[in-house]
Design an enzyme around this catalytic site. Structure first.
Site, PDB file in Angstrom:
ATOM      1  N   LYS A  19       0.815  -1.146   0.017  1.00  0.00           N
ATOM      2  CA  LYS A  19      -0.036   0.073   0.036  1.00  0.00           C
ATOM      3  C   LYS A  19       0.744   1.250  -0.058  1.00  0.00           C
ATOM      4  O   LYS A  19       2.062   1.069   0.491  1.00  0.00           O
ATOM      5  CB  LYS A  19      -0.814   0.101   1.266  1.00  0.00           C
ATOM      6  N   ASP A  51      -7.106   4.322  -4.255  1.00  0.00           N
ATOM      7  CA  ASP A  51      -7.735   4.271  -3.240  1.00  0.00           C
ATOM      8  C   ASP A  51      -8.315   5.558  -2.923  1.00  0.00           C
ATOM      9  O   ASP A  51      -8.416   6.474  -3.901  1.00  0.00           O
ATOM     10  CB  ASP A  51      -6.556   3.630  -2.165  1.00  0.00           C
TER      11      ASP A  51
END
Ligand SMILES: NC(=O)C1=CN([C@@H]2O[C@H](COP(=O)(O)OP(=O)(O)OC[C@H]3O[C@@H](n4cnc5c(N)ncnc54)[C@H](O)[C@@H]3O)[C@@H](O)[C@H]2O)C=CC1
Ligand SMILES: O=C(O)CCC(=O)C(=O)O
Length: 447
Positions: A126, A166
């Site tokens: 991430k 995201d």
């Protein structure tokens, strides 16, 4: 067992004490996976979970960029390469002022389990930045994305690490990031997913997280002989995940009552139909406005500033905004009002207290790492199409997404059934996700 979990968490806290979100995510996994490890000899004495909580690599870098007035700004960029035992690092990029190492480490840790659950060969990662796209012009966002990729490009690649979107990173940002990667590296590869349709993107990727969440909730409801038909559904958020969760709920015959953003929520008594949802999509994706404008436009709706939608009575709740947006008291209210099913579209939106309440009340509860895995799964399908240099039809990708969500549901049930028959999807997702990664780590030795 309690002592074993405590000893493990003490060690995690001693290294990461200043990272509350990361500790919260690890605690949940430790409580479910450590008892499983204790019962399965092959994992004993290998310190697998301790290895899994330490990122393989944590990158932090300066991102300097120039705004429309010629002023120079500095933000911090990150990429957490958490675990590559079963495939290249894979996971989104978040641009939001609340981004820090703790938030990204919790997201990267959850991503490892989620990606494992998808059945596809993807490790977990991430990244992102504390850059706030809100109120910035398209040119400013472009200059920031280009500056971000100037550094990130040397750490990623189609076989190394494949970022995606995201919060705060959608089609516009992926375009700017991809353009700079292509220019620097002089190659056209599937290095990012969520790309535009005409330059390597997969059909259904924009819809996949929201659709997948609803497919997963539908599988849960089926175990009780229920469905979305005629059900009142409360949704938080109004971004990518919330929009397409709402769209799928409508297609399955449910009624969507709420949407929200960081300012508050709107409640539409008549329901948010397809036409009103199109207004929200234009408001959020093109005009980049606030959800309060919905109540200005539609008389059937009220706006509740500074509040979350969990006070609205519903059958099904889909938290699709951000972490820890649904607390213990919210959970009690939902249960009291008759809610039978909660499926997380966001990552870790329910606090541990809320999850405890759902489990105590024996209602259906799906953690994000299972129910929102459709997004990254379809990213995996985008990677496959890029490698094969082909493009599947909408129907084909949607069918694969449905099949994957059904597989994930079955894995959760396999590993999550309690003695009384209640399915603890948190336990199921954590153990099923763990087993595949742990087996690969065992096979690869101590590295
Ligand atoms: N985009 C994707 O494919 C995936 C996203 N997720 C998760 O879903 C959630 C939403 O992400 P996206 O829809 O992609 O982002 P987005 O940027 O499209 O939308 C984010 C939404 O959350 C709202 N929001 C942000 N902070 C908030 C706060 N403090 N309180 C209330 N609302 C707030 C925003 O107003 C917006 O509606 C995040 O937790 C993300 O990690 C999970 C899996 C995949
Ligand atoms: O599609 C991806 O790679 C990222 C999805 C994501 O960030 C997530 O599942 O939280």
């Amino acid at each position: 067992m309690e002592a074993k979990i405590k000893a493990f968490m003490d060690e995690v806290k001693s290294r990461n004490g200043h990272e509350p979100e990361f500790i919260q995510a690890v605690q949940e996994v430790a409580e479910t996976v450590i008892p499983y490890i204790a019962k399965h000899k092959i994992y004993n004495g290998k310190n697998i979970l301790l290895r899994m909580v330490e990122p393989e690599r944590l990158l932090s870098f300066r991102v300097a960029w120039v705004d429309d007035n010629g002023e120079i700004h500095v933000n911090r960029g990150y990429r957490i390469q958490m675990n590559s035992a079963i495939g290249p690092y894979k996971g989104g990029l978040r641009f939001h002022p609340t981004v820090n190492a703790s938030v990204l480490k919790f997201l990267a840790f959850e991503q490892v389990f989620k990606n494992s659950l998808t059945t596809l060969p993807m490790g977990g990662g991430k990244g992102g930045s504390d850059f706030d796209p809100k109120g910035k012009s398209d040119d400013e966002v472009m200059r920031f994305c280009h500056a971000f990729m100037l550094e990130l490009n040397r750490h990623i690649g189609p076989n190394t690490d494949v970022p995606a979107g995201d919060i705060g990173v959608g089609a516009r940002e992926i375009g700017f990031l991809f353009g700079m990667y292509k220019k620097i590296r002089n190659e056209f590869t599937g290095v990012l997913t969520g790309k535009g349709r005409s330059w390597g993107g997969s059909l259904i990727r924009p819809e996949a997280t929201g659709y997948g969440t609803v497919y997963f909730a539908d599988s849960m409801l089926k175990t009780k002989g229920e469905s979305f038909k005629g059900k009142k559904v409360v949704i938080s958020g109004s971004g990518n995940v919330a929009q397409y969760a709402a769209e799928k709920v409508l297609q399955l015959g449910g009624k969507v009552s709420t949407l929200s953003d960081s300012g508050g929520y709107i409640h539409d008594n008549d329901g948010i139909d397809a036409e009103k949802l199109a207004f929200v999509m234009d408001l959020k994706n093109n005009r980049r406005g606030r959800i309060s404008e919905y109540a200005d436009k539609y008389d059937s709706a009220t706006y509740h500033a500074g509040k979350t939608p969990w006070e609205v009575a519903c059958d099904i709740a889909l938290p699709c905004a951000t972490q820890n947006e649904l607390g213990g008291d919210d959970a009690k209210t939902l249960i009291k009002n008759g809610c039978i099913c909660v499926a997380e579209g966001a990552n870790m939106p329910s606090t541990p207290e809320a999850i405890h309440e759902f489990h105590e009340a024996r209602i259906l509860f799906a953690p994000g790492k299972a129910s929102n895995a459709g997004g990254v799964a379809t990213s995996g399908l985008e990677m496959s199409q890029n490698s094969l240099r082909i493009s599947w039809s909408r129907e084909e990708v949607d069918q694969r997404l449905k099949d994957i969500m059904e597989d994930i549901h079955n894995s959760c049930v396999e590993f999550g059934k309690d003695a009384d028959g209640y399915c603890n999807y948190v336990k199921g997702a954590n153990i099923a996700g763990f087993v595949k990664v742990a087996d690969a780590m065992l096979a690869q030795g101590v590295i």
